[in-house]
Design an enzyme around this catalytic site. Structure first.
Site, PDB file in Angstrom:
ATOM      1  CB  CYS A  23      -1.478 -54.277 -75.851  1.00 54.43           C
ATOM      2  SG  CYS A  23      -2.243 -53.498 -74.410  1.00 54.43           S
TER       3      CYS A  23
ATOM      4  CG  HIS B  10      -5.289 -56.910 -77.331  1.00 58.71           C
ATOM      5  ND1 HIS B  10      -4.196 -57.610 -76.885  1.00 58.71           N
ATOM      6  CD2 HIS B  10      -5.415 -55.857 -76.499  1.00 58.71           C
ATOM      7  CE1 HIS B  10      -3.692 -57.017 -75.803  1.00 58.71           C
ATOM      8  NE2 HIS B  10      -4.416 -55.939 -75.544  1.00 58.71           N
TER       9      HIS B  10
ATOM     10  CD  GLU C 149      -3.976 -60.449 -79.138  1.00 58.20           C
ATOM     11  OE1 GLU C 149      -3.960 -59.602 -80.042  1.00 58.20           O
ATOM     12  OE2 GLU C 149      -3.705 -60.175 -77.946  1.00 58.20           O
TER      13      GLU C 149
END
Lengths: 90, 221
Positions: B85, B193, B195
């Site tokens: 990002c 993302h 994660e």
């Protein structure tokens, strides 16, 4: 060497062909506000500062370098640089 | 395996990344952007957020942070570098990846989960995934519309460097690009993302295959 202080205006604009969603949104809102016939809205940034240099050419080349390396992203943006009348630095 | 996660003023996903990499068996260590050394890390992540408030442009000021010299050297030496990002935006501004990230076509901040297709497994992020595998990953950005000149796009396509594409393009990105890699495949940037898709509680674990690839951790059977 006498140095002078040059007022600078850098206008950062999106390069031709790069979509400008902010400009498009503003343009779409205008008729509802009663502003007809406004077209080609493009949104950019204006950055003002002064630069010290011995002469206008040097001031210009320093500002061009600054635009290239930092103030614009050359992939998507252009810079229009205006350099004003210098003031002598005492 | 020690992963350095760079913290800029305004980063906000660094702890999520540490949590996620530790979940797949690595050690996460926060690195301050003002340091000019990466220490002894084996991989580097530039996390999401709003480095330096995104002032001027996302990543424009972060690229001048002292740590970025060390990140460039690490990448040049072949070390794995991942920009997620805002981290992707920083990598493009720093010239470690080509192109730029422009405002979303619809001028909306996008925060939702999207389908992303793996289109190349020839990168540190996707080596453990299968080509054409579709992953459910969250996106959370205002400036995620990938843009580059036609020559760069040809090059990225010809060299198989578009690693991830949106199945249904949410932001106007050129060629549906969600993630790209460097010519050697060791530097990867993506807008989604991974994660945030690393635990069942988060609604998806599809990010794990990417993180495991990045960390060189084989998938547990």
């Amino acid at each position: 060497m006498t140095m002078a202080s040059y007022p600078v205006l850098v206008e950062v604009t999106l390069r031709p062909g790069i979509a400008d969603p902010q400009g498009a949104t503003i343009e779409r809102a205008l008729p509802a506000l009663g502003f007809e016939g406004v077209e080609g809205v493009r949104v950019g940034k204006a950055i003002r500062f002064t630069v010290e240099a011995p002469d206008a050419d040097t001031a210009r080349s320093r500002v061009d370098d600054l635009c290239q390396k930092f103030l614009t992203n050359p992939v998507i943006e252009d810079a229009l640089v205006s350099i004003g009348v210098e003031a002598t630095i005492e | 395996m020690k992963v350095g996660v760079v913290v800029f003023p305004g980063s906000n996903c660094e702890h999520d990344v540490v949590e996620a990499v530790e979940r797949v068996g690595a050690t996460g260590e926060l690195l301050w952007h003002g340091d000019s050394s990466l220490g002894d890390v084996d991989a580097v992540v530039l996390p999401g957020g709003f480095a330096h408030g995104d002032y001027l442009r996302p990543g424009a000021i972060a690229r001048f942070s002292p740590v970025m010299g060390a990140v460039a050297k690490f990448a040049d030496d072949g070390g794995p570098v991942l920009g997620i990002c805002n981290g992707f935006q920083v990598l493009t501004e720093a010239g470690l990846l080509p192109g730029a990230l422009q405002k979303n076509a619809g001028l909306k901040f996008l925060c939702r989960t999207v389908d992303v297709r793996v289109d190349s497994t020839d990168s540190v992020l996707t080596s453990g995934a299968a080509r054409a595998q579709v992953l459910r990953l969250p996106i959370n950005h205002f400036e995620g519309n990938y843009t580059c000149d036609p020559h760069t796009l040809d090059e990225l396509r010809a060299e198989g460097r578009v690693v991830l594409r949106y199945v249904d393009n949410p932001n106007g990105a050129t060629d549906d690009i969600a993630g790209i890699c460097s010519s050697r495949g060791n530097v990867v940037g993506l807008m989604p993302h991974p994660e945030r898709a690393s635990d069942d509680l988060l609604g998806s674990t599809d990010g794990l295959v990417l993180l495991r690839s990045f960390l060189g951790v084989p998938e547990r059977v």
